[in-house]
Design an enzyme around this catalytic site. Structure first.
Site, PDB file in Angstrom:
ATOM      1  N   ASP A  96       0.831  -1.236  -0.012  1.00 57.10           N
ATOM      2  CA  ASP A  96       0.119  -0.048  -0.179  1.00 57.10           C
ATOM      3  C   ASP A  96       0.999   1.168   0.052  1.00 57.10           C
ATOM      4  OD1 ASP A  96      -2.133  -1.502  -0.110  1.00 57.10           O
ATOM      5  OD2 ASP A  96      -2.603  -1.187   2.069  1.00 57.10           O
ATOM      6  N   ARG A  97       1.915   1.240   0.714  1.00 56.18           N
ATOM      7  CA  ARG A  97       2.669   2.618   0.903  1.00 56.18           C
ATOM      8  C   ARG A  97       3.454   2.686  -0.463  1.00 56.18           C
ATOM      9  NH1 ARG A  97       5.407  -1.597   3.654  1.00 56.18           N
ATOM     10  NH2 ARG A  97       7.436  -2.096   3.194  1.00 56.18           N
ATOM     11  N   TYR A 157       2.165   1.886  -3.536  1.00 56.17           N
ATOM     12  CA  TYR A 157       1.059   2.531  -4.379  1.00 56.17           C
ATOM     13  C   TYR A 157       0.927   3.892  -3.997  1.00 56.17           C
ATOM     14  CZ  TYR A 157      -3.744   3.041  -6.484  1.00 56.17           C
ATOM     15  OH  TYR A 157      -4.682   3.601  -7.189  1.00 56.17           O
ATOM     16  N   SER A 176     -36.196  -3.966 -17.498  1.00 63.23           N
ATOM     17  CA  SER A 176     -36.346  -4.756 -16.327  1.00 63.23           C
ATOM     18  C   SER A 176     -36.481  -6.190 -16.813  1.00 63.23           C
ATOM     19  CB  SER A 176     -37.401  -4.139 -15.449  1.00 63.23           C
ATOM     20  OG  SER A 176     -38.689  -4.367 -16.230  1.00 63.23           O
ATOM     21  N   GLU A 197     -26.698 -16.577 -12.888  1.00 61.00           N
ATOM     22  CA  GLU A 197     -25.940 -15.438 -12.168  1.00 61.00           C
ATOM     23  C   GLU A 197     -26.930 -14.826 -10.943  1.00 61.00           C
ATOM     24  OE1 GLU A 197     -25.901 -12.503 -15.196  1.00 61.00           O
ATOM     25  OE2 GLU A 197     -25.588 -13.813 -17.005  1.00 61.00           O
ATOM     26  N   LYS A 200     -28.548 -12.398  -8.642  1.00 62.23           N
ATOM     27  CA  LYS A 200     -29.020 -11.040  -8.925  1.00 62.23           C
ATOM     28  C   LYS A 200     -28.776  -9.944  -7.690  1.00 62.23           C
ATOM     29  CE  LYS A 200     -33.745  -8.983  -9.574  1.00 62.23           C
ATOM     30  NZ  LYS A 200     -33.531  -7.850  -8.467  1.00 62.23           N
ATOM     31  N   ASP A 208     -28.570  -6.932  -5.515  1.00 62.18           N
ATOM     32  CA  ASP A 208     -29.337  -5.986  -4.764  1.00 62.18           C
ATOM     33  C   ASP A 208     -28.637  -4.495  -4.914  1.00 62.18           C
ATOM     34  OD1 ASP A 208     -31.585  -4.703  -3.791  1.00 62.18           O
ATOM     35  OD2 ASP A 208     -31.435  -5.556  -1.850  1.00 62.18           O
ATOM     36  N   ARG A 226     -30.042   3.837 -14.590  1.00 62.01           N
ATOM     37  CA  ARG A 226     -30.772   3.161 -15.326  1.00 62.01           C
ATOM     38  C   ARG A 226     -32.047   4.063 -15.858  1.00 62.01           C
ATOM     39  NH1 ARG A 226     -35.604   0.446 -14.731  1.00 62.01           N
ATOM     40  NH2 ARG A 226     -36.204  -0.795 -16.486  1.00 62.01           N
ATOM     41  N   GLU A 273     -23.486  -3.397 -11.952  1.00 58.26           N
ATOM     42  CA  GLU A 273     -24.212  -3.274 -10.633  1.00 58.26           C
ATOM     43  C   GLU A 273     -23.307  -2.619  -9.629  1.00 58.26           C
ATOM     44  OE1 GLU A 273     -28.493  -4.040  -8.962  1.00 58.26           O
ATOM     45  OE2 GLU A 273     -27.409  -4.124 -10.821  1.00 58.26           O
ATOM     46  N   TYR A 311     -22.290  -7.332 -15.704  1.00 61.40           N
ATOM     47  CA  TYR A 311     -22.730  -8.580 -16.015  1.00 61.40           C
ATOM     48  C   TYR A 311     -23.314  -8.671 -17.432  1.00 61.40           C
ATOM     49  CZ  TYR A 311     -26.811  -5.860 -14.433  1.00 61.40           C
ATOM     50  OH  TYR A 311     -27.635  -4.919 -14.444  1.00 61.40           O
ATOM     51  N   LYS A 335     -36.403 -14.983  -7.645  1.00 64.46           N
ATOM     52  CA  LYS A 335     -36.193 -14.029  -6.523  1.00 64.46           C
ATOM     53  C   LYS A 335     -36.378 -14.979  -5.322  1.00 64.46           C
ATOM     54  CE  LYS A 335     -36.682  -9.938  -6.117  1.00 64.46           C
ATOM     55  NZ  LYS A 335     -37.388  -8.510  -6.090  1.00 64.46           N
ATOM     56  N   CYS A 363     -17.327  10.627  24.824  1.00 67.04           N
ATOM     57  CA  CYS A 363     -18.373  10.504  23.580  1.00 67.04           C
ATOM     58  C   CYS A 363     -17.749  10.299  22.711  1.00 67.04           C
ATOM     59  CB  CYS A 363     -18.933  12.023  23.705  1.00 67.04           C
ATOM     60  SG  CYS A 363     -19.841  12.234  22.003  1.00 67.04           S
ATOM     61  N   CYS A 396     -17.303  13.588  20.261  1.00 68.83           N
ATOM     62  CA  CYS A 396     -16.568  14.734  20.258  1.00 68.83           C
ATOM     63  C   CYS A 396     -15.373  14.702  21.472  1.00 68.83           C
ATOM     64  CB  CYS A 396     -17.434  16.062  20.819  1.00 68.83           C
ATOM     65  SG  CYS A 396     -18.142  15.565  22.436  1.00 68.83           S
ATOM     66  N   CYS A 407     -23.547  12.752  27.068  1.00 68.69           N
ATOM     67  CA  CYS A 407     -22.395  13.343  26.687  1.00 68.69           C
ATOM     68  C   CYS A 407     -22.426  14.900  27.305  1.00 68.69           C
ATOM     69  CB  CYS A 407     -22.172  13.831  25.297  1.00 68.69           C
ATOM     70  SG  CYS A 407     -20.818  14.873  24.667  1.00 68.69           S
ATOM     71  N   CYS A 461     -21.166  19.500  21.336  1.00 66.71           N
ATOM     72  CA  CYS A 461     -20.967  18.157  20.682  1.00 66.71           C
ATOM     73  C   CYS A 461     -21.429  18.232  19.235  1.00 66.71           C
ATOM     74  CB  CYS A 461     -21.593  17.028  21.452  1.00 66.71           C
ATOM     75  SG  CYS A 461     -21.518  15.440  20.375  1.00 66.71           S
TER      76      CYS A 461
END
Length: 682
Positions: A57-58, A60, A105, A134, A136, A138, A157, A192, A244, A331, A426, A429, A442, A447
């Site tokens: 990561d460093r 990159y 749809s 495949e 579906k 959500d 869409r 999606e 897809y 579904k 808290c 804050c 708190c 806050c």
């Protein structure tokens, strides 16, 4: 599979000890920018799509920062540079754009007989078929268009014919390719956008800790995020995407399988659960398997999709105006009221009250998706034995508020007791937290979670009486960052105020005039305006009568309890308020801004007289009457006791105080007698 760019020095073990920008020529910068973009796009593919990064990561981050530095220094910006993933300038609005082809749809049902009927119609028309099975997803459907191998636009869409241009937002998603190697001249794909479950839980936790309303489910979170007008905010949220469908292309494709191969080969993220099956019964088995495994997936699915694999047969089957005849969404049934606790977080309400909340694996309950449920307080968490990972039963109290009723399955019984504890500070804050009975609060009035309410109260008529700061204006001032504590009101600038939506120079000048006029205030009103818990107007006046402001800042619980109508809970609340450094700093800043709360000298015409009111007195508000009488030495209290001298009975009085007066032998005065025996003396 996307191959690493050949001879690119920033792909394998890159050297990140770059020469200073001012020491390189523009041509060298251009070459370096070209290589860095190609390398970073490859690293994005390895990280977001393959989930197998080849640099740390460093490393990159060093490559990314160098690219941004060069683009800025040599003005080499490009809309499809990886640096654009951090977001661009806020948008004024989302423009409407036509799709390259209709986004229809799907036919859908949760009954196995209906997908079998769909299969019979297919076979009666085109004979034997193979289905692509495949998940579906959500999430939130988008069309992404590429021209000359470069990301051109992304469109929601919408109504299927046209949608909103969300290019700036979709560009920030790491798994969306910005450049394609070897792509067809024409390419439009459908995907999606979704929010991973772990990211959704983290996002809701941050929102609740800030006192914001959490998202109901990952789909709402994804949809709401994609349509934001600020791409920088989108870039900070955990979105991902599965592709897809190939909507339009100049490539020669004969099947769904070839379409998936093209997508994968170009670096698009395709779900690993997609597979070909031979008949409808295999589709049903596939659906049942994914339904059993759905809780283990990092993304939400609400069923499976069956598509005819062969494109020539799809052409013969055609489409209706609403959906293709060659695809069907089978579904899942709605979830029950049992689900798993993902995490327990603490939400800070607008009164400063801390409430534990269970973040849940989203579950459908009475037609509503539930992703969180209140646990009320720490004692209930302990009594129920709720902890992260437990399966719980959810009910909607009064068919509205979801709450945890019981733990129904406990995979880790040892964690059930004592696993959760309320924080000492808290979560919003870091202010001190105090316990009152079963509840925690708190103590910091500034806050952020309670600032809007505190600001509205401070400016209300019975408090500082600053006209123009109602609920909407308070929200604007806080959201714009103009007010971060009550004292910031008195540092507001006319230009900043005039720039707010719906404001103008006159509105700004009026508010500044109101603020200036409010600086001269009596101590009782000032104490009430601070919004100390359990301190209403009457108790605030009693405290102001007993202490100066300096004395009140240092008053002990014992000294506070000597004040009439100040019991142990109120005394503890007042002492806690002034023991909180942020609150004391706010008071000091208010004084520095010119707010001048003083104890008004009390006349002695009514000295020692204790009066209680029930009902209204024409021509006066209750606070005006109280101030009038107390200025002349009387004590106005809210309840009748043996120490009460008079109960004043006005219009529409209550019964309880009159009954209490009878019991205590307290004399009652009607309005005429009140005028004659008390008001006439002033």
């Amino acid at each position: 599979m996307v191959e690493a760019p050949e001879d690119n020095p920033y792909v394998r073990d890159p050297d990140t000890s770059f020469a200073p920008v001012e020491e390189i020529e523009e041509e060298t910068a251009r070459e370096q920018v070209r290589d860095l973009r190609a390398a970073i796009e490859y690293h994005d593919y390895r990280y977001y799509v393959v989930n197998d990064p080849v640099v740390a990561d460093r490393t990159y981050d060093a490559l990314f920062d160098r690219l941004a530095e060069l683009e800025e220094a040599f003005d080499l910006h490009d809309e499809n540079s990886p640096t654009r993933r951090v977001g661009g300038e806020p948008l004024d609005e989302l423009e409407t754009v036509a799709h390259v082809a209709p986004l229809l749809s799907l036919q859908s049902a949760g009954d196995a007989d209906e997908i079998r009927a769909f299969d019979r119609r297919i076979r009666e028309t085109v004979g034997e078929v193979t289905y692509s099975a495949e998940p579906k997803f959500d999430g939130f459907s988008v069309e992404v268009v590429y021209e000359d191998s470069a990301f051109e636009r992304a469109v929601t869409r919408g109504d299927g014919q046209e949608g909103e241009d969300v290019s700036a937002n979709v560009r920030t998603i790491g798994s969306v390719p910005l450049h394609l190697d070897g792509a067809p001249d024409v390419l439009a794909v459908r995907g999606e956008v979704y929010m991973p479950r772990s990211g959704f839980v983290d996002l809701n936790e941050r929102r609740m800790e800030r006192g914001e309303e959490p998202f109901a489910n990952p789909r709402n979170a994804a949809a709401g995020t994609v349509r934001l007008l600020d791409p920088s905010t989108v870039a900070d949220r955990p979105l991902d995407v599965f592709f897809y469908d190939v909507i339009e292309t100049s490539a020669d494709l004969d099947s769904q399988r070839e379409a998936f191969d093209l997508l994968r080969g170009l670096g698009f993220r395709v779900n690993d659960e997609t597979t070909d099956v031979g008949d409808v019964e295999a589709v049903i088995d596939y659906r049942d398997r994914l339904m059993a495994e759905r809780d283990d997936l990092e993304y939400e699915i609400d069923g499976v999709v069956a598509k005819v694999v062969d494109f020539a047969k799809r052409e013969r089957l055609g489409s209706t105006a609403r959906h293709p005849r060659w695809a069907f969404a089978y579904k899942f049934p709605p979830r029950t009221g049992e689900t798993a606790v993902e995490r327990i977080v603490v939400q800070v309400g607008r009164t400063g009250k801390l409430t534990p909340v269970a973040l849940l694996d989203p579950v459908d309950l009475q037609g509503v998706t539930i992703s969180r449920a209140t646990l009320h307080n720490a004692a209930q968490v302990d009594d129920l034995g709720v902890h992260e990972g437990a399966t719980v039963r959810i009910e909607r109290a009064g068919d509205v508020i979801p709450e945890v009723v019981e733990v129904v399955a406990d995979a880790d019984a040892d964690r059930a007791a004592g696993d959760f504890a309320m924080p000492d500070t808290c979560p919003v804050c870091d202010g001190d937290v105090v316990r009152e009975g079963e509840h925690h609060y708190c103590t910091n009035a500034s806050c952020p979670a309670q600032l809007r309410r505190s600001l509205q109260h401070f400016c209300s008529r019975d408090a500082m009486d600053i006209e123009g700061v109602g609920a909407a204006a308070a929200d604007q001032l806080v959201e714009a960052g103009l007010v971060e504590s009550l004292a910031d009101l008195y540092t507001l600038d006319a230009a900043d105020l005039a720039a707010l939506d719906g404001w103008g120079e006159r509105s700004a000048e009026n508010l500044l005039a109101e603020l200036e006029a409010s600086k001269a205030v009596d101590l009782g009103t000032f104490v009430y305006a601070l919004g100390i818990r359990h301190v209403g107007t009457e108790r605030a006046r009693a405290l102001a009568a007993a202490f100066s402001l300096d004395e009140l800042l240092d008053a002990s619980v014992e000294a506070l309890r000597d004040v009439e109508d100040v019991g142990p809970e109120v005394a503890a609340s007042v002492a806690s308020y002034f023991d909180t450094e942020a609150n004391v700093e706010t008071v000091e800043r208010l004084l520095e801004a010119g707010v001048d709360p003083e104890r008004r000298d009390r006349d002695d015409e009514l000295d020692g007289l204790t009066v209680v009111f029930t009902g209204s007195v024409p021509g006066y508000t209750r606070s005006e009457l109280t101030e009038l009488l107390e200025t002349h030495g009387a004590n106005v209290t809210s309840s009748v006791s043996g120490a009460t001298d008079y109960l004043v009975v006005g219009e529409n009085p209550g019964q309880r105080k009159r009954e209490r007066a009878d019991e205590e032998g307290v004399e009652t005065l009607g309005l005429a007698a009140f005028e004659e025996r008390i008001l006439s003396r002033l």
